[in-house]
Design an enzyme around this catalytic site. Structure first.
Site, PDB file in Angstrom:
ATOM      1  N   HIS A 130     -15.097  21.722  -0.005  1.00 52.66           N
ATOM      2  CA  HIS A 130     -14.183  22.506  -0.160  1.00 52.66           C
ATOM      3  C   HIS A 130     -14.814  23.566  -1.052  1.00 52.66           C
ATOM      4  O   HIS A 130     -14.364  24.931  -0.890  1.00 52.66           O
ATOM      5  CB  HIS A 130     -13.040  21.632  -1.179  1.00 52.66           C
ATOM      6  N   GLU A 131     -15.487  23.333  -2.027  1.00 53.06           N
ATOM      7  CA  GLU A 131     -16.256  24.315  -2.972  1.00 53.06           C
ATOM      8  C   GLU A 131     -16.984  25.350  -2.059  1.00 53.06           C
ATOM      9  O   GLU A 131     -17.082  26.565  -2.474  1.00 53.06           O
ATOM     10  CB  GLU A 131     -17.002  23.744  -4.002  1.00 53.06           C
ATOM     11  N   HIS A 134     -14.717  27.825  -0.560  1.00 54.50           N
ATOM     12  CA  HIS A 134     -14.718  29.020  -1.591  1.00 54.50           C
ATOM     13  C   HIS A 134     -15.520  30.003  -1.540  1.00 54.50           C
ATOM     14  O   HIS A 134     -15.052  31.210  -1.667  1.00 54.50           O
ATOM     15  CB  HIS A 134     -14.179  28.382  -3.019  1.00 54.50           C
ATOM     16  N   GLU A 199      -6.436  27.973  -1.999  1.00 54.00           N
ATOM     17  CA  GLU A 199      -6.664  26.493  -2.104  1.00 54.00           C
ATOM     18  C   GLU A 199      -6.667  25.787  -0.534  1.00 54.00           C
ATOM     19  O   GLU A 199      -7.208  25.006  -0.098  1.00 54.00           O
ATOM     20  CB  GLU A 199      -5.902  25.711  -3.115  1.00 54.00           C
TER      21      GLU A 199
END
Length: 298
Positions: A130-131, A134, A199
């Site tokens: 997930h990071e 980003h 997100e």
């Protein structure tokens, strides 16, 4: 659609900033406001990652660490065709993580000791993915710019309110005062909307990076449960960084409220379950981070 919405919200933030500058000093005030914003963004663009990491007392993790964290980040990043970001560890019992940096080449991923101690290896991989999403999406730079804009708008509005703004404003005195009071609120709402949009997008792309949406879904559920009970004292003292974390580290927002920087966790999990079904992964009821699909840690 996520990128279009983000672009529209960024345009709204810029227009709002210029509008406050215009109320403060007419056309020249709008130009000055733009120059000030550019200077502030240039400073945060180059220094935000170091500032945030220092703020949270993050320490670098070297290759060969006892958790295997650096190797996990490197393998996931390389599998996604990305540069390997720097890896940092934050000493706090609350499980959480964030990414920072102005570009994929100058990025960092920071995780807490609570994350490594409370989540399975697969769940940690979902969080890291997930990071990395980003970083690949340049969300870290976008959120740095929006946070700077929001702060600058609040500063200009307070300045205009203190000095009275333009006396000849076409909005009239009441309209001008209302604009000065509501502009910071509107800026905060736009910032939060951008954060929530990014997100959902990072969840979707991160699920593809780790190979199993259910790893991330399980991680989000466990982090949310623990974050609601365990304080992150540094984050509480620096709420302006809350939007960076995978789950809100503060205890103020548990739902999709107007002022929440994060979507409701149940909504994110539902979206990931739907994605898992599309990808052909079996959704295991009550699974603790062990999705049925094969990913790099399967």
């Amino acid at each position: 659609m996520g990128y279009v919405r983000t672009a529209l919200l960024m345009a709204a933030m810029t227009a709002l900033f210029m509008g406050v500058g215009y109320l403060l000093g007419g056309g020249s005030g709008a130009i000055i406001a733009l120059v000030v914003a550019a200077a502030m963004n240039a400073f945060t663009w180059w220094n935000s990652d170091r500032m945030v990491l220092r703020m949270h007392n993050a320490r670098p993790v070297a290759p060969g660490d006892r958790w295997g964290l650096h190797a996990m980040v490197a393998e996931l990043a390389q599998g996604a065709g990305m540069p390997v970001p720097a890896v940092y560890l934050i000493e706090t019992e609350q499980p959480n993580a964030f990414a920072t940096g102005r570009s994929p080449e100058r990025a960092a991923v920071a995780v807490t000791t609570g994350l490594l101690g409370r989540l399975s290896r697969e769940e940690v991989a979902g969080v890291i993915a997930h990071e990395l999403a980003h970083i690949r999406n340049h969300d870290t730079a976008i959120m740095t710019v929006t946070a700077t804009f929001a702060g600058a708008i609040a500063m200009l509005a307070n300045f205009a309110l203190f000095f009275g703004g333009r006396r000849d404003s076409p909005m009239g005195l009441v309209g001008t005062l209302a604009m000065m009071l509501l502009a910071p609120l509107a800026a905060a709402l736009v910032q939060m909307a951008i954060s929530r949009t990014r997100e959902y997008e990072a969840d979707r792309i991160g699920a593809g990076i780790c190979g199993n949406p259910m790893w991330l879904a399980s991680a989000l559920t466990r982090i949310q449960s623990a974050a609601a009970r365990i304080d992150n004292h540094v984050a509480e003292r620096n709420p302006q960084t809350a939007h960076m974390f995978i789950i809100n580290p503060l205890h103020a927002h548990g739902y999709d409220k107007l002022f929440s920087t994060h979507p409701k966790t149940e909504n994110r999990v539902a979206a990931l379950r739907a994605l898992a079904a599309e990808m052909g992964n079996a959704v295991q009821s009550g699974a603790r981070g062990r999705g049925a699909g094969r990913g790099p840690w399967g």
